[in-house]
Motif scaffolding. Structure first.
Motif, PDB file in Angstrom:
ATOM      1  N   LYS A   1      63.583  41.170  44.692  1.00 45.35           N
ATOM      2  CA  LYS A   1      63.471  39.788  45.123  1.00 45.35           C
ATOM      3  C   LYS A   1      63.792  38.899  43.924  1.00 45.35           C
ATOM      4  O   LYS A   1      63.273  39.127  42.837  1.00 45.35           O
TER       5      LYS A   1
ATOM      6  N   SER B   1      65.157  31.823  46.863  1.00 46.43           N
ATOM      7  CA  SER B   1      64.353  31.069  47.806  1.00 46.43           C
ATOM      8  C   SER B   1      62.898  31.202  47.380  1.00 46.43           C
ATOM      9  O   SER B   1      62.375  32.310  47.275  1.00 46.43           O
ATOM     10  N   PRO B   2      62.279  30.075  47.092  1.00 43.44           N
ATOM     11  CA  PRO B   2      60.929  30.097  46.536  1.00 43.44           C
ATOM     12  C   PRO B   2      59.932  30.731  47.501  1.00 43.44           C
ATOM     13  O   PRO B   2      60.091  30.649  48.706  1.00 43.44           O
ATOM     14  N   SER B   3      58.940  31.335  46.971  1.00 39.49           N
ATOM     15  CA  SER B   3      57.920  31.971  47.804  1.00 39.49           C
ATOM     16  C   SER B   3      56.853  30.963  48.199  1.00 39.49           C
ATOM     17  O   SER B   3      56.183  30.375  47.364  1.00 39.49           O
ATOM     18  N   GLN B   4      56.720  30.813  49.491  1.00 36.11           N
ATOM     19  CA  GLN B   4      55.736  29.855  49.984  1.00 36.11           C
ATOM     20  C   GLN B   4      54.323  30.311  49.639  1.00 36.11           C
ATOM     21  O   GLN B   4      53.444  29.491  49.389  1.00 36.11           O
ATOM     22  N   ALA B   5      54.130  31.599  49.609  1.00 31.23           N
ATOM     23  CA  ALA B   5      52.801  32.121  49.293  1.00 31.23           C
ATOM     24  C   ALA B   5      52.399  31.692  47.884  1.00 31.23           C
ATOM     25  O   ALA B   5      51.308  31.170  47.660  1.00 31.23           O
ATOM     26  N   ALA B   6      53.287  31.910  46.952  1.00 29.17           N
ATOM     27  CA  ALA B   6      52.995  31.549  45.568  1.00 29.17           C
ATOM     28  C   ALA B   6      52.802  30.041  45.436  1.00 29.17           C
ATOM     29  O   ALA B   6      51.905  29.557  44.745  1.00 29.17           O
ATOM     30  N   ARG B   7      53.671  29.332  46.122  1.00 29.40           N
ATOM     31  CA  ARG B   7      53.556  27.875  46.092  1.00 29.40           C
ATOM     32  C   ARG B   7      52.205  27.406  46.605  1.00 29.40           C
ATOM     33  O   ARG B   7      51.555  26.555  45.999  1.00 29.40           O
ATOM     34  N   SER B   8      51.821  27.950  47.739  1.00 28.13           N
ATOM     35  CA  SER B   8      50.556  27.545  48.333  1.00 28.13           C
ATOM     36  C   SER B   8      49.416  27.822  47.374  1.00 28.13           C
ATOM     37  O   SER B   8      48.546  26.989  47.154  1.00 28.13           O
ATOM     38  N   LEU B   9      49.473  28.996  46.802  1.00 30.14           N
ATOM     39  CA  LEU B   9      48.387  29.397  45.920  1.00 30.14           C
ATOM     40  C   LEU B   9      48.297  28.450  44.731  1.00 30.14           C
ATOM     41  O   LEU B   9      47.217  28.005  44.350  1.00 30.14           O
TER      42      LEU B   9
ATOM     43  N   GLU C   1      71.030  33.146  45.414  1.00 25.03           N
ATOM     44  CA  GLU C   1      70.408  32.981  46.738  1.00 25.03           C
ATOM     45  C   GLU C   1      68.896  32.961  46.622  1.00 25.03           C
ATOM     46  O   GLU C   1      68.172  33.599  47.389  1.00 25.03           O
TER      47      GLU C   1
ATOM     48  N   GLN D   1      47.814  24.635  46.224  1.00 21.36           N
ATOM     49  CA  GLN D   1      46.707  24.436  47.160  1.00 21.36           C
ATOM     50  C   GLN D   1      47.136  23.700  48.423  1.00 21.36           C
ATOM     51  O   GLN D   1      46.338  23.014  49.041  1.00 21.36           O
TER      52      GLN D   1
ATOM     53  N   LEU E   1      51.610  23.894  56.300  1.00 19.20           N
ATOM     54  CA  LEU E   1      51.402  24.468  57.621  1.00 19.20           C
ATOM     55  C   LEU E   1      50.486  23.555  58.439  1.00 19.20           C
ATOM     56  O   LEU E   1      49.485  23.055  57.943  1.00 19.20           O
TER      57      LEU E   1
END
Lengths: 337, 337
Positions: free
Chosen positions: A2, A47-55, A45, A58, A62
DNA sequence: CTGAAAGCGCTAACAC
DNA sequence: GTGTTAGCGCTTTCAG
């Protein structure tokens, strides 16, 4: 495998902060850096990880939507509008379809909490005390759409159901009808159930007509409820000349019942619905009804939620205008017999 | 403020690993530890962060659904079924409502990628080359539901549209009709558009009837398309005695047009739909149609996706049985003139 | 059966 | 303008 932010940084010859800045569209990045980063992103190509971003941030981007029944046109329209608004701002929506399964509600609320949703739009009101408690002290903003919940002061977006039902009944009264039946919605629902029944009763009362409880039937918004209740109504000695139903689906059910039993609509009996779903203008005769602007309600709901998420001041109660749609299912009646 | 795993660990007097183990239901935890952890979780009202979980485990517990139009009953039914299955296994669903806006599709795919969705169910087939390319080498498993996409070998769950249309047309033929018109779907759609038209043509051909192109109209699955095309059909010198539409919504539109123009249904003209949405049995006369078991297709789609996510072997092509639903919109015809 | 510790990939404060 | 770094809250080896 990735590709991640470091890879982009390396390729572009900058630090990850710079990459983060351009990804998030912040200023204070030189044109040159920006271009190099963008090129690297394209080539890799990335694409940032939303999971990491969210973490890290905060925030989840969604929005949760709790809906009683997806296959109900009215809700489908609302959700479509919400989704449209949301996607403009890069919010995604999580659908929680209750399907009258109240056990699921709390489960869903917990799930939404786990997901750190940025906000929730609730369109369902038969919630139990446990859920209510959860809602009272939950971490994310909640907005009520098309519903109202007792002793839970959350912003709600609604038409004035009582007045709308009053108007609908009144229209029938103005047409000369005196025996107007009502097929109400679920009377555990404050909004679509109780309020609409109230409006019906007030119209009758104000017109000086005594309320005849045998003309009031409770349904649960389904086609069959309209059909079956109509059957009972038709067996009355003193039959109604007009029927107002708390939903189009029930009105159509009732109308079909009458037609199946050999009555002419609207010649023998008039029908009035509520919602103005597509089907209302598709059936024959076309159903007169109350227009509840689903898309508008959806839009306003999302915007209200957005404001709440941004800690802006918002009205606790937003009323959307309803209107009467007069088609061919109601007929004027002369009073001579 | 937010209670996290450390807090639980501290309160329970164990390490965070142990907490993690009981949260995830792993074995190898002593009964005593388990109980203490569970107690702590309850008292603290701990709820794990999905964001952190996703980041650490590389799994999101999210399923993306790309759907052409939420307000279409058929899709609403499918999604309801998928959501039901998914929620049993604690998967949440993200709805991407395309609404015929092809530009949105790629945007959505990218978003789903960012979210690290565990899988995607695609119900839309008018995808462009860019999206196709994206699908070819995207990181998550994809399953096609109710669609089929050229040169993209992804598992697909479908009824046999060609055969279903054949059966429907054949039924009309068996009733004695010789001039059978078709209101097809969007001919850019392989499944619902082209295949159904093919089936219609094959039925005619096998019955030895020459295909009359003036009896074939293209619609886009909307009520108005049925209505308007019917108008044209009715103006033909040699009118059809039966009409087969590629969707119930169009069939109802066509049927209503005929009735509005003073024709009797099914006495003058017979109608056959496709999908078997609720509305089909709600209109009068009740519409005969092809039953496409939306819920079943939804269920199977999710299960297939699940299998793919777990690297199980799966069939590339799963065919769901369709059936004919005979109601009152078709009439036998005697051939005497 | 349990704990320590090393990430997961990103954001955001802070320093330069 | 840009880079360094310390988390975000959890899973998951790997020891013990």
């Amino acid at each position: 495998m990735k590709v991640k932010i470091d890879d982009v940084a390396k390729k572009a010859g900058v630090s990850i902060s710079t990459v983060s800045r351009v990804v998030n569209g912040y200023e204070h990045v030189s044109k040159k850096s920006k271009e190099r980063v963008e090129k690297a992103i394209r080539e890799l190509e990335y694409s940032p990880s939303q999971a990491a971003r969210s973490l890290a941030s905060q925030k989840s981007k969604l929005i949760g939507i709790i809906v009683p029944d997806l296959t109900n046109q009215y809700y489908a329209n609302m959700i479509t509008a919400i989704e449209e608004e949301a996607s403009k701002l890069d919010y995604s929506i999580i659908i929680c379809n209750i399907q009258e399964n109240m056990k699921k509600e709390l489960k869903y609320m917990k799930m939404l909490k786990e997901m750190w949703v940025d906000g929730v739009i609730l369109m369902h009101e038969k919630i139990n005390d446990e859920t209510k408690k959860f809602l009272m002290d939950c971490s994310f903003p909640v907005v009520l759409s098309s519903v109202k919940i007792d002793d839970l002061k959350l912003p709600n977006i609604n038409i004035n159901d009582e007045q709308a039902a009053f108007d609908a009944t009144n229209y029938l009264l103005e047409l000369g009808h005196r025996r107007v039946a009502m097929i109400s919605g679920d009377l555990r629902d404050i909004t679509a159930g109780i309020s609409r029944l109230k409006g019906y009763k007030r119209a009758l009362t104000e017109a000086g007509i005594k309320i005849d409880e045998s003309l009031i039937k409770e349904g649960y918004f389904k086609f069959e409820d309209g059909y079956n209740n109509m059957k009972t109504l038709l067996m009355l000695k003193d039959r109604p000349t007009a029927v107002f139903a708390a939903s189009d689906v029930m009105a159509i059910g009732a109308m079909n019942c009458a037609m199946d039993m050999g009555f002419e609509v609207p010649e023998d009996i008039s029908f009035m619905g509520f919602d103005n779903i597509d089907m209302a203008s598709v059936v024959r005769p076309r159903l007169s009804t109350v227009n509840q602007p689903a898309k508008l309600i959806g839009q306003v709901s999302f915007r209200t939620l957005l404001n709440k998420m941004n800690d802006k001041m918002i009205d606790e109660e937003i009323v959307i205008e309803h209107s009467l749609v007069k088609r061919n299912s109601c007929k004027e009646v002369n009073f001579e017999g």
